[in-house]
Design an enzyme around this catalytic site. Sequence first.
Site, short mmCIF file in Angstrom:
data_model
loop_
_atom_site.label_atom_id
_atom_site.label_comp_id
_atom_site.label_asym_id
_atom_site.label_seq_id
_atom_site.Cartn_x
_atom_site.Cartn_y
_atom_site.Cartn_z
CD GLU A 39 -2.57 0.93 2.89
OE1 GLU A 39 -2.11 -0.09 3.62
OE2 GLU A 39 -3.39 1.76 3.25
CE LYS A 110 -7.24 0.92 3.77
NZ LYS A 110 -5.97 1.26 4.44
CB CYS A 143 -4.23 -2.25 4.10
SG CYS A 143 -2.96 -2.55 5.76
#
Length: 269
Positions: A39, A110, A143
């Site tokens: 990330e 995300k 993540c």
Amino acid sequence: MVKVGFYQFYPKFGRPRENLDTVLAALQDVDTDIIVLPELAFTGYLFKNREEALGLAEDPNDSAIVASLTNVCQSQGFHIVTGFAEKEGEKVYNSALLIGAGGVLSTYRKLHLFNTEKSCFDPGNLPLTVYRVQGVTIGMMVCFDWAFPEIARVLSLMGADLLCHPANLVLPYCQQAMTTRCLENRVFAVTANRVGTEDRPHARLTFTGQSQITAPDGAILYRAGPDEEGLFTMEIDIEKARDKRLTPHNHLFEDRRPEFYQALCQKGS
Ligand code: ACM
């Protein structure tokens, strides 16, 4: 068989050019089909605020980093999934990009921002999608999405064989949780984490390394050390992600009872 891997390293905060050089050096001569980077691999993680994130983010259509990664894909014939601080006008997303010889093929922004990311990034606004490269259908998540099983499930229902999962993990749960994400969906995952400590004037965080390749039966095929930097690849039999049967009488997708899952589609409080 398909060769997949990750590069676990220590991105230096606010030094994208240096981080790019580190990644390019690591990717030289690598024989793989798909490689996953952490990330926010080029900017670092611990932004002070939104202005700082916007200042370091780039528009993938006008990014020297994306151009360099595209060149590497062209010359070496593989695909890269990388975490990327993505600027779009005055918006800034914590994104994952799938890059091939022709440039960016797919973008994931995300959806589940972690902790203080909420004051630095805009929440993702793109529909979940999967993309087929080199005979493998890829779904991307970033993540903290590990904590929302809906993401892995939706990507798997859309046909993902392989979850490509750039990460900057700080909690101790994800690596083990991914064994369940993979088992319940019968998919592979490559979780590419970073290492090191970011010590900024406003905060300090240590990342947990232990990047991992996980199999559809929940087996941990490889887990890197918590501090080591390095690139790892291995062959996987992608066909194993296409059999959703757990027993002769249980198909993990066909046995679902979505008519009882309405609460999943309502915003919780
Ligand atoms: C995280 O989502 N970077 C913990």
